[in-house]
Design a protein around this motif. Structure first.
Motif, PDB file in Angstrom:
ATOM      1  N   LYS A   1      10.788 -44.101  64.815  1.00 34.28           N
ATOM      2  CA  LYS A   1      10.792 -43.122  63.662  1.00 34.28           C
ATOM      3  C   LYS A   1       9.249 -42.518  63.459  1.00 34.28           C
ATOM      4  O   LYS A   1       8.939 -41.464  63.281  1.00 34.28           O
ATOM      5  CB  LYS A   1      11.379 -43.269  62.321  1.00 34.28           C
ATOM      6  CG  LYS A   1      12.944 -43.358  62.344  1.00 34.28           C
ATOM      7  CD  LYS A   1      13.458 -42.210  62.607  1.00 34.28           C
ATOM      8  CE  LYS A   1      14.915 -41.874  62.679  1.00 34.28           C
ATOM      9  NZ  LYS A   1      15.464 -40.608  62.784  1.00 34.28           N
ATOM     10  N   GLN A   2       8.405 -43.894  63.334  1.00 31.34           N
ATOM     11  CA  GLN A   2       6.981 -43.352  63.250  1.00 31.34           C
ATOM     12  C   GLN A   2       6.528 -42.498  64.554  1.00 31.34           C
ATOM     13  O   GLN A   2       5.638 -41.637  64.353  1.00 31.34           O
ATOM     14  CB  GLN A   2       6.259 -44.728  62.967  1.00 31.34           C
ATOM     15  CG  GLN A   2       4.616 -44.342  62.966  1.00 31.34           C
ATOM     16  CD  GLN A   2       4.042 -45.858  62.365  1.00 31.34           C
ATOM     17  OE1 GLN A   2       4.447 -46.726  62.473  1.00 31.34           O
ATOM     18  NE2 GLN A   2       2.817 -45.457  61.844  1.00 31.34           N
TER      19      GLN A   2
ATOM     20  N   ALA B   1       7.627 -39.031  64.133  1.00 31.32           N
ATOM     21  CA  ALA B   1       6.969 -38.375  63.281  1.00 31.32           C
ATOM     22  C   ALA B   1       5.673 -37.867  63.779  1.00 31.32           C
ATOM     23  O   ALA B   1       5.344 -36.727  63.580  1.00 31.32           O
ATOM     24  CB  ALA B   1       6.364 -39.331  61.941  1.00 31.32           C
ATOM     25  N   SER B   2       4.957 -38.598  64.673  1.00 30.02           N
ATOM     26  CA  SER B   2       3.701 -38.177  65.332  1.00 30.02           C
ATOM     27  C   SER B   2       3.939 -37.023  66.332  1.00 30.02           C
ATOM     28  O   SER B   2       3.012 -36.214  66.203  1.00 30.02           O
ATOM     29  CB  SER B   2       3.097 -39.250  66.127  1.00 30.02           C
ATOM     30  OG  SER B   2       2.747 -40.617  65.276  1.00 30.02           O
ATOM     31  N   ALA B   3       5.026 -37.338  66.880  1.00 30.55           N
ATOM     32  CA  ALA B   3       5.486 -35.899  67.825  1.00 30.55           C
ATOM     33  C   ALA B   3       5.839 -34.687  67.119  1.00 30.55           C
ATOM     34  O   ALA B   3       5.156 -33.931  67.482  1.00 30.55           O
ATOM     35  CB  ALA B   3       6.706 -36.443  68.706  1.00 30.55           C
ATOM     36  N   ALA B   4       6.394 -34.736  66.004  1.00 33.09           N
ATOM     37  CA  ALA B   4       6.831 -33.813  65.443  1.00 33.09           C
ATOM     38  C   ALA B   4       5.539 -33.067  64.608  1.00 33.09           C
ATOM     39  O   ALA B   4       5.295 -31.974  64.509  1.00 33.09           O
ATOM     40  CB  ALA B   4       7.773 -34.025  64.279  1.00 33.09           C
ATOM     41  N   TYR B   5       4.423 -33.911  64.312  1.00 33.35           N
ATOM     42  CA  TYR B   5       3.166 -33.637  63.533  1.00 33.35           C
ATOM     43  C   TYR B   5       2.371 -32.748  65.047  1.00 33.35           C
ATOM     44  O   TYR B   5       1.802 -31.663  64.628  1.00 33.35           O
ATOM     45  CB  TYR B   5       2.362 -34.623  63.337  1.00 33.35           C
ATOM     46  CG  TYR B   5       1.023 -34.221  62.746  1.00 33.35           C
ATOM     47  CD1 TYR B   5       0.732 -33.728  61.510  1.00 33.35           C
ATOM     48  CD2 TYR B   5       0.128 -34.319  63.628  1.00 33.35           C
ATOM     49  CE1 TYR B   5      -0.430 -33.585  60.939  1.00 33.35           C
ATOM     50  CE2 TYR B   5      -1.243 -33.674  63.190  1.00 33.35           C
ATOM     51  CZ  TYR B   5      -1.403 -33.260  61.982  1.00 33.35           C
ATOM     52  OH  TYR B   5      -2.779 -33.014  61.527  1.00 33.35           O
ATOM     53  N   VAL B   6       2.453 -33.084  65.902  1.00 37.30           N
ATOM     54  CA  VAL B   6       1.800 -32.273  67.189  1.00 37.30           C
ATOM     55  C   VAL B   6       2.356 -30.969  67.404  1.00 37.30           C
ATOM     56  O   VAL B   6       1.782 -30.049  67.588  1.00 37.30           O
ATOM     57  CB  VAL B   6       1.583 -33.045  68.248  1.00 37.30           C
ATOM     58  CG1 VAL B   6       1.158 -32.572  69.570  1.00 37.30           C
ATOM     59  CG2 VAL B   6       1.042 -34.459  68.255  1.00 37.30           C
TER      60      VAL B   6
ATOM     61  N   SER C   1       8.484 -40.144  58.959  1.00 31.69           N
ATOM     62  CA  SER C   1       7.674 -40.761  58.312  1.00 31.69           C
ATOM     63  C   SER C   1       8.359 -41.726  57.204  1.00 31.69           C
ATOM     64  O   SER C   1       8.058 -42.919  57.170  1.00 31.69           O
ATOM     65  CB  SER C   1       6.447 -40.369  58.112  1.00 31.69           C
ATOM     66  OG  SER C   1       5.425 -40.161  59.084  1.00 31.69           O
ATOM     67  N   ASN C   2       9.045 -41.072  56.335  1.00 32.56           N
ATOM     68  CA  ASN C   2       9.521 -41.734  55.219  1.00 32.56           C
ATOM     69  C   ASN C   2      10.761 -42.524  55.834  1.00 32.56           C
ATOM     70  O   ASN C   2      11.079 -43.945  55.242  1.00 32.56           O
ATOM     71  CB  ASN C   2      10.117 -40.575  54.411  1.00 32.56           C
ATOM     72  CG  ASN C   2       8.972 -40.195  53.451  1.00 32.56           C
ATOM     73  OD1 ASN C   2       8.128 -40.857  52.736  1.00 32.56           O
ATOM     74  ND2 ASN C   2       9.049 -38.839  53.085  1.00 32.56           N
ATOM     75  N   GLU C   3      11.585 -42.154  56.704  1.00 33.05           N
ATOM     76  CA  GLU C   3      12.389 -43.014  57.230  1.00 33.05           C
ATOM     77  C   GLU C   3      11.898 -44.358  57.901  1.00 33.05           C
ATOM     78  O   GLU C   3      12.536 -45.447  58.059  1.00 33.05           O
ATOM     79  CB  GLU C   3      13.328 -42.061  58.383  1.00 33.05           C
ATOM     80  CG  GLU C   3      14.170 -41.163  57.771  1.00 33.05           C
ATOM     81  CD  GLU C   3      14.998 -40.259  58.750  1.00 33.05           C
ATOM     82  OE1 GLU C   3      14.573 -40.652  59.958  1.00 33.05           O
ATOM     83  OE2 GLU C   3      16.033 -39.495  58.351  1.00 33.05           O
TER      84      GLU C   3
ATOM     85  N   LEU D   1       1.793 -43.238  55.698  1.00 25.84           N
ATOM     86  CA  LEU D   1       1.371 -41.983  54.497  1.00 25.84           C
ATOM     87  C   LEU D   1       0.258 -41.376  55.175  1.00 25.84           C
ATOM     88  O   LEU D   1       0.032 -40.216  54.628  1.00 25.84           O
ATOM     89  CB  LEU D   1       0.996 -43.376  53.396  1.00 25.84           C
ATOM     90  CG  LEU D   1       1.999 -43.734  52.650  1.00 25.84           C
ATOM     91  CD1 LEU D   1       1.206 -44.725  51.677  1.00 25.84           C
ATOM     92  CD2 LEU D   1       2.889 -42.833  51.981  1.00 25.84           C
ATOM     93  N   HIS D   2      -0.637 -41.799  55.931  1.00 25.78           N
ATOM     94  CA  HIS D   2      -1.726 -40.874  56.457  1.00 25.78           C
ATOM     95  C   HIS D   2      -1.117 -39.617  57.284  1.00 25.78           C
ATOM     96  O   HIS D   2      -1.758 -38.650  56.971  1.00 25.78           O
ATOM     97  CB  HIS D   2      -2.630 -41.774  57.332  1.00 25.78           C
ATOM     98  CG  HIS D   2      -3.744 -42.459  56.532  1.00 25.78           C
ATOM     99  ND1 HIS D   2      -4.643 -43.530  57.019  1.00 25.78           N
ATOM    100  CD2 HIS D   2      -3.821 -42.716  55.210  1.00 25.78           C
ATOM    101  CE1 HIS D   2      -5.212 -44.116  56.015  1.00 25.78           C
ATOM    102  NE2 HIS D   2      -4.895 -43.369  55.038  1.00 25.78           N
TER     103      HIS D   2
END
Length: 635
Positions: A284-285, A288-293, A304-306, A334-335
């Motif tokens: 999941k982390q 989250a990084s992929a979605a951020y990009v 990230s919360n998951e 969190l960052h």
């Protein structure tokens, strides 16, 4: 290792070993577990280093002195402190651990330590060496390489050296795969090592090989993680979207394993990373990084919360040796959440999120976690940046001052650290600048302008000094960064500074001949003028300045001293100057933007084909393609 871990694919979490004879894991677990807290969670990285050879005892490795004959735990620990092997505080921690595990701090504890010495327990040795004596690292790795024979041996070396010797780690990972093409763990680790080195093309090919080699649901999930990790590191948005679809399929196949996971039996340290909840937290982390990009910020926050929930589900069964393992994962999530809010300009939520990270960093400091104070200072600067956007200048200054104090304290112990000196200088400038904002007297711009003037005066005295040239460029960038925060109030000062810099470059060129430095000043001046004109909606004037960037980019590439250009220090290469100019032109809202984007893409593709474009710069190709698609859609 539990039967459940074996079902998940025990090969992932089993420690590789370089030993002459197999030892029952339970034989060394007692010492290893009790000392785990001292190693700060490094057992997975250094456990194999401990078992090499069986020929060097603790004191022969750590010291040239003969080992003492300890009659009690206390006397042995005193000897260890006297030898400089451990500190007073570490000895106290060790006594506490041994006492808690045996119920006594007397003969039984002494027997445990003495046994570790007499049996030449290298796991204890290397945990201590890794934690407290960095000078032993290279010697230990050289010993490992001298004895390495199998794929697992080289994989161990790759894992141990990954954090501080990237080239050695990459070389070892390659040897591990060469020796055993079916070693799935070695192959997925090679993907990480190649991506870290910036060789995304090879990392992608290795990830494809891992996909073909994967057999179990866990293997397939790890292979998809590797592939997506390469795409995220390379900022390849189109490939990220494809890899996310493949990863979701692997997650679906893995869910039955997750559903069967147990949470009622305390894990040993080596089993943590193979627990299904940990694996899903990491997955999941990564999502989250992929979605951020992809700038899908709400999706990134949800993932990230998951991730945090999956990691925290392990709290009741986490081993005591590494109390900071889950906290670090939560902080990194969190960052990312904080950055997503910041990029969406929701600075209130960004500040709140960064403060949560600060609170957890403070817990890590209390726990004595490795590098915790430095990381706390960094988190404080993130919170300060968000509060700056919220116009909460007093709060912002408080965070910067705390960070500055931490950096100063750390430099007392490491006065030669360039990184700490740089962070101290940066936070001091932030404090000076934003103190001026609080005073409302414009002194923040004056402070940066004075730094620019001082750098110029120093350079006048020694115009060929490369360090002074670098200092001038840094201050020129800094002062214009401040002007860019308030063009309307500071436009006049901005124009005067730009004119001054251009005249200074021209004078240096007249006196000493053309150089990379003089062209760089003029290139930057053209860039800042273009930014100013674009901000004023004077697009034709912006285009003229960006075209001047193209002109000076050509001169930079042909400068007589271009070979002196320090790529490593600057962080970018000569080739990227021209590509940046094309991208600025393409970013304008005028008729010439599409042609500029196409020209930039042609240049990037040509350089890529000839090997001039590094794999770490592949994102430039993608950015030009995306801009062309946007402009063609508008037409």
């Amino acid at each position: 290792m539990s039967e459940k871990a074996e079902e998940l694919g025990a090969e992932k979490s089993a420690e590789p070993s370089i030993i002459s004879e197999e030892r029952d894991k339970t034989d060394s677990t007692s010492v290893k577990k009790r000392l785990g807290i001292l190693g700060q969670g490094m057992w997975r990285a250094v456990g194999a280093l401990a078992t090499i050879g069986g020929v060097i005892g603790l004191y022969q490795f750590m010291s040239s002195e003969p080992r003492p004959q300890a009659q009690s735990a206390e006397s042995l620990l005193v000897a260890l402190v006297a030898e400089g092997v451990i500190s007073d505080e570490q000895a106290g921690n060790l006594t506490k651990i041994l006492s808690e595990s045996s119920g006594s701090s007397g003969a039984e504890s002494a027997e445990t330590i003495q046994s570790a010495l007499e049996d030449q327990d290298k796991e204890t040795l290397i945990a201590m060496a890794k934690t407290y004596d960095e000078s032993t690292r290279e010697e230990g790795l050289d010993m490992l390489e001298a004895a390495a024979e199998t794929s697992e041996d080289w994989l161990t070396i790759a894992q141990v050296s990954f954090g501080f010797d990237s080239q050695r780690s990459l070389d070892a990972a390659e040897k591990a795969v060469q020796l055993d093409r079916d070693n799935f763990r070695a192959l997925t680790f090679l993907v990480q090592a190649q991506a870290k080195s910036g060789d995304y093309d090879r990392a992608r090919r290795s990830a494809e090989s891992a996909r073909m080699l994967a057999r179990t649901p866990l293997d397939r999930l790890m292979a998809e993680q590797s592939a997506l990790g390469v795409s995220v590191a390379g900022y390849n948005k189109s490939q990220i979207e494809k890899d996310l679809v493949s990863l979701e399929k692997a997650v679906s196949a893995y869910k039955p394993v997750l559903a069967a996971a147990t949470f009622d039996q305390e894990l040993v340290l080596d089993d943590v990373d193979s627990h299904p909840s940990w694996i899903m937290g990491f997955t999941k982390q990564l999502q989250a990084s992929a979605a951020y990009v992809l700038e899908q910020y709400e999706v990134a926050r949800t993932a990230s919360n998951e991730s945090i929930e999956y990691f925290n589900a392990l709290r009741p069964i986490m081993p005591e040796q590494n109390p900071d393992k889950l906290l670090k994962r939560e902080i990194s999530n969190l960052h990312l959440i904080g950055r997503s809010y910041y990029d969406e300009e929701d600075f209130v939520k960004a500040a709140e999120t960064y403060l949560k990270a600060v609170s957890l960093r403070e817990e890590l400091v209390t726990l004595g976690s490795d590098n915790a104070e430095y990381q706390l200072a960094l988190s404080l600067t993130y919170a300060a940046s968000a509060e700056h956007q919220n116009d909460n200048t007093e709060i912002e200054l408080g965070y910067y001052r705390r960070a500055y104090a931490i950096f100063e304290k750390l430099r007392e112990d490491d006065p030669e650290s360039e990184d700490l000196s740089r962070m101290i200088e940066w936070t001091q400038k932030a404090i000076d600048s934003h103190s001026g904002i609080l005073a409302g007297d414009g002194s923040e711009a004056d402070a940066y302008k004075q730094a620019y003037i001082d750098a110029k005066q120093n350079l006048i005295k020694a115009p060929a000094d490369k360090e002074l040239q670098k200092e001038f460029v840094q201050n020129f960038r800094a002062v214009n960064g401040v002007y860019g925060q308030n063009w309307e109030m500071l436009a006049e000062d901005f124009k005067l500074t730009i004119d001054d810099a251009k005249q200074f470059a021209e004078q240096l060129e007249a006196n000493n001949g053309p150089s990379f430095f003089t062209y760089e000043i003029q290139y930057l001046a053209a860039y800042y003028l273009g930014e100013y004109e674009k901000e004023q909606d004077n697009i034709p004037a912006a285009r003229v300045n960006y075209e001047n960037m193209l002109h000076f980019a050509d001169l930079l590439a042909a400068a007589p001293d271009v070979s002196d250009f320090d790529v490593k220090e600057r962080g970018y290469r000569v080739e990227t100057y021209k590509l940046s100019a094309f991208y600025n032109l393409a970013d304008l809202d005028d008729a010439g933007a599409l042609n500029a984007a196409r020209a930039g893409l042609r240049l990037a593709e040509a350089w890529d084909a000839s090997g001039q474009l590094l794999t770490s710069e592949q994102r430039l190709l993608q950015q030009f393609k995306e801009r062309i698609s946007e402009l063609e859609a508008e037409d």
